[in-house]
Design a protein around this motif. Structure first.
Motif, PDB file in Angstrom:
ATOM      1  N   ASP A 198       0.847  -1.188   0.000  1.00 50.12           N
ATOM      2  CA  ASP A 198       0.000   0.000   0.000  1.00 50.12           C
ATOM      3  C   ASP A 198       0.887   1.244   0.000  1.00 50.12           C
ATOM      4  O   ASP A 198       1.686   1.462   0.909  1.00 50.12           O
ATOM      5  CB  ASP A 198      -0.882  -0.019   1.246  1.00 50.12           C
ATOM      6  CG  ASP A 198      -1.970   1.019   1.146  1.00 50.12           C
ATOM      7  OD1 ASP A 198      -1.703   2.095   0.569  1.00 50.12           O
ATOM      8  OD2 ASP A 198      -3.081   0.750   1.636  1.00 50.12           O
ATOM      9  N   MET A 199       0.721   2.063  -1.041  1.00 54.65           N
ATOM     10  CA  MET A 199       1.610   3.214  -1.181  1.00 54.65           C
ATOM     11  C   MET A 199       1.344   4.285  -0.128  1.00 54.65           C
ATOM     12  O   MET A 199       2.155   5.202   0.035  1.00 54.65           O
ATOM     13  CB  MET A 199       1.470   3.829  -2.579  1.00 54.65           C
ATOM     14  CG  MET A 199       2.196   3.037  -3.646  1.00 54.65           C
ATOM     15  SD  MET A 199       1.408   3.135  -5.253  1.00 54.65           S
ATOM     16  CE  MET A 199       1.681   4.812  -5.717  1.00 54.65           C
ATOM     17  N   THR A 200       0.232   4.216   0.569  1.00 53.16           N
ATOM     18  CA  THR A 200       0.003   5.203   1.617  1.00 53.16           C
ATOM     19  C   THR A 200       0.603   4.735   2.939  1.00 53.16           C
ATOM     20  O   THR A 200       0.614   5.481   3.909  1.00 53.16           O
ATOM     21  CB  THR A 200      -1.497   5.445   1.819  1.00 53.16           C
ATOM     22  OG1 THR A 200      -2.114   4.196   2.136  1.00 53.16           O
ATOM     23  CG2 THR A 200      -2.128   6.015   0.572  1.00 53.16           C
ATOM     24  N   LEU A 201       1.068   3.502   2.972  1.00 54.15           N
ATOM     25  CA  LEU A 201       1.648   2.993   4.213  1.00 54.15           C
ATOM     26  C   LEU A 201       3.152   2.783   4.123  1.00 54.15           C
ATOM     27  O   LEU A 201       3.819   2.633   5.143  1.00 54.15           O
ATOM     28  CB  LEU A 201       0.993   1.644   4.586  1.00 54.15           C
ATOM     29  CG  LEU A 201      -0.511   1.680   4.821  1.00 54.15           C
ATOM     30  CD1 LEU A 201      -1.044   0.285   5.072  1.00 54.15           C
ATOM     31  CD2 LEU A 201      -0.837   2.571   6.008  1.00 54.15           C
ATOM     32  N   ARG A 214       1.550  13.109   3.560  1.00 52.75           N
ATOM     33  CA  ARG A 214       2.430  12.050   4.022  1.00 52.75           C
ATOM     34  C   ARG A 214       3.812  12.633   4.291  1.00 52.75           C
ATOM     35  O   ARG A 214       4.503  13.030   3.391  1.00 52.75           O
ATOM     36  CB  ARG A 214       2.549  10.976   2.967  1.00 52.75           C
ATOM     37  CG  ARG A 214       1.285  10.298   2.650  1.00 52.75           C
ATOM     38  CD  ARG A 214       1.532   9.176   1.687  1.00 52.75           C
ATOM     39  NE  ARG A 214       2.561   8.281   2.222  1.00 52.75           N
ATOM     40  CZ  ARG A 214       3.637   7.956   1.560  1.00 52.75           C
ATOM     41  NH1 ARG A 214       3.847   8.468   0.375  1.00 52.75           N
ATOM     42  NH2 ARG A 214       4.517   7.144   2.066  1.00 52.75           N
ATOM     43  N   CYS A 215       4.172  12.693   5.541  1.00 47.33           N
ATOM     44  CA  CYS A 215       5.505  13.190   5.823  1.00 47.33           C
ATOM     45  C   CYS A 215       6.471  12.031   5.768  1.00 47.33           C
ATOM     46  O   CYS A 215       6.999  11.551   6.764  1.00 47.33           O
ATOM     47  CB  CYS A 215       5.531  13.880   7.175  1.00 47.33           C
ATOM     48  SG  CYS A 215       4.806  15.491   7.017  1.00 47.33           S
ATOM     49  N   THR A 216       6.673  11.545   4.597  1.00 51.59           N
ATOM     50  CA  THR A 216       7.565  10.431   4.368  1.00 51.59           C
ATOM     51  C   THR A 216       8.970  10.978   4.180  1.00 51.59           C
ATOM     52  O   THR A 216       9.192  12.157   4.416  1.00 51.59           O
ATOM     53  CB  THR A 216       7.115   9.682   3.114  1.00 51.59           C
ATOM     54  OG1 THR A 216       6.967  10.655   2.110  1.00 51.59           O
ATOM     55  CG2 THR A 216       5.849   8.920   3.361  1.00 51.59           C
ATOM     56  N   PRO A 217       9.865  10.178   3.717  1.00 50.69           N
ATOM     57  CA  PRO A 217      11.230  10.673   3.560  1.00 50.69           C
ATOM     58  C   PRO A 217      11.285  11.958   2.778  1.00 50.69           C
ATOM     59  O   PRO A 217      12.188  12.784   2.972  1.00 50.69           O
ATOM     60  CB  PRO A 217      11.912   9.544   2.792  1.00 50.69           C
ATOM     61  CG  PRO A 217      11.166   8.339   3.161  1.00 50.69           C
ATOM     62  CD  PRO A 217       9.765   8.766   3.386  1.00 50.69           C
TER      63      PRO A 217
END
Lengths: 102, 195, 492, 487
Positions: D187-190, D471-474
């Motif tokens: 899942d791209m949101t996870l 999404r505060c991802t990398p």
């Protein structure tokens, strides 16, 4: 057990098996190939009997007897095929089963 | 147990029989795969089967030895000989033809198997194969084989019969003359060829 | 006093249904008058496969706890039952495809042998002793040898039959000798007892056992048509009657894989460090040889044969992963793969019947526009074989790759992906023939033979195969659940 | 809603394939489906909260749990705009096909609608595997659309196109499997991003080939030339944008670290592509060639925006993706219309088309002007934003980018003047008519949207990402976003 031990019998069994395998791989007459297959199966049977003797249980002998029946079945079909091909006057040569090329 | 194995003299006798049987076995085995004439090969196979039956006897498997003679020599080989006679025992050159690399690869693979298994047996000979089990009275007897076939290996027994039945059907199917080939045979006859 | 063992008739019911049918079809050869023979035997055989399917389904439902039956000769478990479902389904489809075959002789025998071959495979899916395994292999193999050659008027059929018999028996001999050595090392024929003996007595490095295992794997590799033991495959697939080629492609492969995993997991779990590597190597060989050889073929049946070799490689990747995920992957893979295999050969059979000779790739030129149903179906099968999305083939490959990756074999995944890229060349080559070329300019279609009436049964089978191929893409979860429970009955 | 955007064209495609329709009915059904899809998109737009920057209209269903794969759809702000562009361009392309009267209409319209569904699915997929599925699904109709309805060299062109793309796709599949299994979910949101350069390169290969990016553009000239014009419009307008979208969504956002490390290389490649594409475009002898290579240049520019790795660059890239999609679409369609009239797209044999054909001339001129990014046009806005973004990585990139705008002016002006104003070409006969009403019906909406975007580029530019990423991802770390920026 009197006479040579189990490993000696196994050696014979392996030798038979490999001899038969050579026959299957290198011979071209289907009849001889079938005979060579019998040699292979007999090699396996000898191993089964030898192991059966080694463990003292009859499973190996049962197996060997079943193999004999199966070998007979294979021979029936194989010979049937060979005879049918001979009737069609096909060239009986495994390597040149004409239209099919490996 | 075979009576032969009771005394020391018996032991020598067993060795002699063993050597003879093995020599026959190996010799006829080689003959089967090297003869050009299938008829000779088939005869050699009969000898091979016979010598194997002797080995089975030495291994205390009387019933299997009997079956070997009856089933193989008595039934299978008869089929072979009939077919070879029918086909006229056509000879072929033993080691000619096929692709060379194919033969070479087969030879290498076959020898590899031989060496492999022999080494394995050699290793096992010093280990797990050192001591064989004590045999009970019934080992290898027809009654014991019959008991096993009706108890532990009931299913195998039934399946074997199915396999034979299928093969029988196959024999009938493959052996039957198709109409067209009869017509062809007739045409060939008319053309004056030998059938 | 001999007390015969308790017979679990229920566990045997899928096999017995087909055996009964085989016997009935044989009787039909004698009792039913000529013109009715074909419909009667075909109907009976179809009913037999359906019955076997139903029996296997019930068996699956009632075999949550795996246990041996008939003194350990059989395992009654979901692994076998699910395999039986696949096999019975493949058999039923093969009957539908076969019906249009224009054989005059031995029609009833054909269906009887088809049922017998199916029965053997279905039996083998449960077999769990070295003896029953060998007998089961011979059972279905001998039936298939005869089926290959049943049209004794045609030389190519006889040659295929003989070739199959020789290579098949050669492989069986290896299986047999390997079994003998394993028996010698452990003293028992039952897979579960072998496994226990190996674990208890520390036999995993016993030379007899290891060599025996290797020889058994060689024998099984012949049946799985894994390279380099695949040489018979293209010849036999090409020479056999086309519906039988499809049936072999689907069912033989299915049962061989199911059996191999059962043997490896039940008896040789302790030797995983050896056979995982060996199988990975074989997988790579199959992928490379199967795909490269397929590139240069012109006969469609040969292309499909080599494609089946490469698919054996993909499935072996999952087997080599030695995990429940890998087991699931194989079982899942087999479902769309079987459908695609039977369907693709069915389309080839349809074309063959129209042309009256073997089908080369050029003979398919413009076929997609000529016969849209069959053409589109073949297109979908090709996409599925190639592992394109929207077919179950994609998910199957995805699972196989995942299993290999989880095992830590990224390199195997990369080789698999590269093999997929190569395979696209010949799969798309067929699609190109189907749709990108017009039939007018194609060689071989000159003097178009009178097209036979459309074969409704074959079309039904093909549409069913398409439905399975596509549906398995969407309904992954239910199928994987089935496969999961099935894999749960083996000691992964 | 997200689901219906896929199901409507997919269902229509199946209907066209399966129902025994005649040409008229099939055409009607296809056009109705397209109009319905446009309506659906407008409804979505109206109900979309453009300022939130969050994933909206989510739809999720389990697919196979043991590996963590789901049917997960959703719309980000930028996906919405890209889908709008897709729907418009594909709608126009389908209308063009209807007007051109393609052979085997049922197969043709079915494939076009299927393509529409696949592209929309690419933009909506929120699951790696689903994304891959949609990505590959695009290839199926394209294979046939080029291979069956294309020009003389269509089979070779198709093969080249397919071989290139599949090679990239399989690398991506490998990366997807590894990445997904590492993450434990597809899942791209996870997913939480990864620092692995190899994984990133696997993804990047697929996108670089499909965009295409210099030097992976080997398939491009043949494919664009041999396709039917409307398919070329879709290829360069829409399909290439899926690649840029992938670069953004799966390249930069998931792999912030590797993207940063490789940024200069990508920027250099993009700069080369930009200049190279522009110069080759200028030297092309035919309309299709000019548009094809200009497309290469524009995709390079968009890639520069994405790999500037800052919000200005992203906003500019998105805006430019929408712009270029529309322009490229309209240009290829106009080129197709010219070809239908003159029988050739050889510039030397065209010319003087303006006289007596005011509508065609106006349309081509308008599209050309926007393409060369005259100040005030939507493309000017996009390019300006991209250059602003790239400036942060070094002023030299900006210089290259600005130089490319000049080059763009050269080829665009050459195209316009050669086709419209030069002396009358031999292929142009008096019987070649002006644009008809039905033709205007699919050219005008695209031009209209471009003009609307010129007036209000912020509609896209400021409403693609919102104020910050949800999404505060990398990527958030890469962009130095603070905690407050992350809702």
């Amino acid at each position: 057990m009197a006479g040579p031990g189990i490993p000696a019998y196994l050696g014979v069994a392996v030798f038979l098996f490999v001899t038969g395998a050579f026959g299957v791989l290198l011979r071209r007459s289907p009849l001889i190939v079938l005979l060579s297959l019998e040699i292979m199966l007999n090699g396996a049977n000898l191993a089964l009997i030898a192991f059966s003797r080694h463990w003292g249980n009859g499973d190996g002998q049962i197996f060997a007897i079943s193999v004999m029946a199966v070998a007979a079945a294979e021979v029936v079909v194989g010979l049937g095929l060979i005879v049918a091909m001979a009737r069609k006057k096909l060239n009986l040569d495994v390597d040149e089963l004409s239209s099919l090329k490996g | 147990m075979s009576l032969l194995a009771v005394t020391a003299v018996g032991n020598v006798l067993v060795w002699a029989v063993w050597v003879l049987a093995v020599a026959t076995c190996i010799g006829t085995g080689l003959l089967v795969v090297t003869r050009t004439n299938p008829f000779h090969s088939a005869l050699a196979l009969i000898g091979n089967l016979g010598s194997l039956a002797v080995l089975y006897l030495l291994l205390s498997s009387e019933f299997v030895a009997a079956a070997q003679v009856l089933v193989y020599a008595g039934a299978v080989m008869v089929m072979f000989l009939f077919v070879i006679a029918y086909l006229g025992g056509k000879a072929d050159a033993p080691w000619i033809g096929g692709r060379t690399w194919h033969q070479a690869a087969s030879a290498v693979a076959g020898l590899a198997i031989l060496v492999n298994v022999l080494v394995a047996i050699g290793m096992a000979a010093g280990g797990s194969l050192k001591h064989e089990a004590q045999l009970d009275q019934v080992f290898g007897s027809p009654s014991e084989i019959g008991r096993l076939f009706l108890t532990d290996h009931l299913l195998a027994f039934e399946v074997t019969s199915i396999v034979l039945l299928i093969a029988a059907v196959g024999g009938v199917v493959l052996g039957s003359h198709a109409r067209r080939s009869e017509a062809e045979d007739a045409a060939a006859l008319a053309a004056g060829e030998q059938v | 006093m001999i007390t015969t063992p308790h017979v679990d008739w229920f566990a045997l019911s899928p096999t017995l249904a087909l055996l009964a049918v085989a016997a009935s079809a044989l009787l039909a050869a004698v009792l039913v008058p000529g013109p009715l023979r074909k419909p009667v035997s075909a109907t009976v055989t179809f009913a037999g496969f359906v019955g076997s399917f139903a029996a296997a389904a019930v068996l699956y439902a009632h075999s949550a706890d795996a246990h041996g039956a008939l003194t350990g000769s059989l395992m009654r478990d979901r692994w076998g039952a699910l395999a039986q479902l696949i096999l019975a389904g493949a058999g039923a489809l093969a009957v539908l495809v076969s019906y249009g075959e224009r054989t005059k002789e031995h029609v009833s025998e054909y269906y009887a042998l088809l049922a017998a071959a199916g029965a053997g495979m279905i039996f083998l899916a449960q077999a769990s002793s070295l003896l029953t395994i060998f007998l089961g292999v011979e059972w279905f193999s001998i039936a298939l040898y005869i089926l290959c050659a049943i049209d004794i008027d045609r030389a190519s059929r006889l040659e295929a039959g003989l070739k199959y018999l020789i290579t098949g028996s050669f492989g069986s001999a290896f299986l047999l000798f390997g079994s003998a050595l394993v028996y010698g090392a452990t003293g028992t024929l039952r897979l579960d007892l072998i496994g226990r003996a190996v674990a208890d007595r520390g036999l995993s490095d016993d030379p007899l056992l290891v060599v025996g295992l290797a020889m058994m794997l060689v024998g099984l590799a012949f049946k799985m048509s894994v390279a380099p033991f695949h040489q018979w495959t293209p010849d036999v697939y090409q020479g056999a009657p086309t519906p039988i080629s499809g049936f072999m492609g689907a069912a033989t492969k299915a049962v061989a894989f199911v059996l191999t995993i059962r043997i490896l997991q039940t008896a040789f779990a302790q030797d995983a460090h050896l056979w995982t590597v060996l199988l990975a190597v074989l997988a790579v060989a199959s992928l490379v040889i199967g795909n490269l050889a397929a590139l240069v073929q012109t006969d469609v049946k040969r292309i499909l044969a080599y494609s089946s070799v490469s698919h054996a490689g993909f499935m072996l990747m999952a087997v080599a992963a030695d995990s429940a995920l890998g087991g699931r992957a194989v079982l899942y893979y087999l479902i769309p793969y079987s459908a695609m295999s039977i369907g693709a050969f069915a389309v080839v059979a349809a074309r063959e019947r129209e042309l009256g000779h073997d089908v080369s790739a050029d003979d398919l030129a413009g076929y997609g526009w000529e016969r849209p149903v069959l053409g589109v179906a073949l297109w979908i099968f090709m996409l599925g074989f190639a592992g394109f999305p929207l077919t179950g083939g994609f998910i199957g490959k995805f699972y196989a790759f995942s299993a290999a990756y989880r095992h830590g074999w990224l390199w195997l995944v990369i080789i698999g992906a590269a093999a997929t890229a190569v395979s696209l060349w010949y799969y798309l080559g067929i699609v190109r023939q189907l749709f990108l070329r017009s039939s007018a300019g194609a060689a071989g279609s000159t003097g178009t033979p009178s097209a036979p009436p459309r074969d409704a049964l074959l079309q039904i089978a093909v549409v069913a195969c398409v439905a399975i191929t596509v549906a398995s893409f969407f309904a992954v979860q239910p199928l994987i659940d089935l496969a999961k429970h099935a894999a749960g009955s083996l000691p992964f | 809603m997200a689901l219906w955007l896929i199901l409507l064209p997919l269902g229509a495609a199946l209907a066209v394939w399966l129902l025994p329709l005649d040409r008229l009915a099939a055409t009607g059904l296809a056009l109705a489906a397209v109009l319905g899809e446009i309506g659906l998109w407008i409804t979505t737009l109206v109900r979309f909260d453009l300022d939130s920057g969050k994933l909206q209209f989510e739809e999720q269903a389990s697919w196979f749990k043991d590996l963590g794969v789901t049917f997960h759809l959703g719309l980000w702000g930028y996906s919405l705009w890209l889908i709008g562009m897709t729907v418009l361009v594909l709608g126009a392309a389908i209308a063009f096909g209807a007007r051109a009267g393609r052979e085997r209409p049922r197969a043709y319209f079915g494939l076009m609608l299927f393509l529409l569904a696949a592209v929309v699915a690419v933009f909506e997929a929120q699951d790696l595997l689903l994304f891959y599925v949609a990505w590959e699904a695009m290839l199926i109709p394209l294979y046939f659309l080029v291979g069956v309805w294309g020009g003389a060299g269509r089979v070779a062109a198709t093969y080249k196109f397919v071989v290139y793309t599949i090679a990239g796709s399989l690398l991506m599949l490998t990366s997807i499997i590894v990445y997904g299994l590492q993450q434990g979910t597809f899942d791209m949101t996870l997913t939480t991003g990864s620092g692995s350069m190899w994984l990133f390169l696997g993804f990047a290969a697929a996108f670089a080939i499909k965009a295409p990016l210099f030097p992976f553009h080997g398939w491009l000239p043949q494919a664009y030339r041999e396709s039917p014009p409307e398919v070329a419009a879709v290829l360069s307008g829409v399909v290439s944008k899926t690649a840029a979208y992938g670069f953004l969504r799966l390249g930069v956002i998931e792999f912030g670290g590797p993207s940063l490390r490789i940024r200069d290389t990508v920027l250099a490649l993009a700069a080369v592509g930009l200049v190279y594409g522009s110069i080759v475009a200028f030297r092309q002898p035919d309309l299709r060639g000019i548009i094809a290579y200009s497309s290469l240049a524009q995709m390079s520019l968009i890639t520069m925006g994405i790999f500037s790795i800052n919000l200005a660059g992203f906003d500019g890239a998105i805006l430019q993706m929408v712009n270029h999609g529309l322009i490229s679409g309209v240009m290829f369609l106009l080129a197709g219309l010219v070809e239908r009239r003159a029988g050739t797209s050889d510039v030397a044999r065209l010319g003087g088309l303006a006289r007596g054909r005011p509508i065609l001339a106006t349309a081509l001129l308008a599209a050309g002007m926007i393409a060369l990014a005259v100040p005030g046009s939507a493309t000017f806005g996009g390019e300006f934003l991209i250059l602003t973004g790239v400036f942060a990585s070094g002023w030299a990139w900006t210089v290259v980018g600005a130089a490319a705008i000049v080059l763009a002016a050269m080829y665009a002006l050459r195209l316009i003047s050669a086709v419209l104003h030069d002396r009358k070409g031999e292929a142009v006969t008096d019987s070649a008519r002006d644009l008809r009403l039905p033709e205007l019906a699919f050219v005008l909406p695209l031009l209209g949207c471009l003009i609307a975007l010129s007036i209000w580029p912020n509609a896209v530019a400021s409403h693609s990402f919102g104020k910050a990423f949800e999404r505060c991802t990398p990527l958030a770390n890469v962009l130095k976003l603070t905690a407050e920026d992350c809702p």
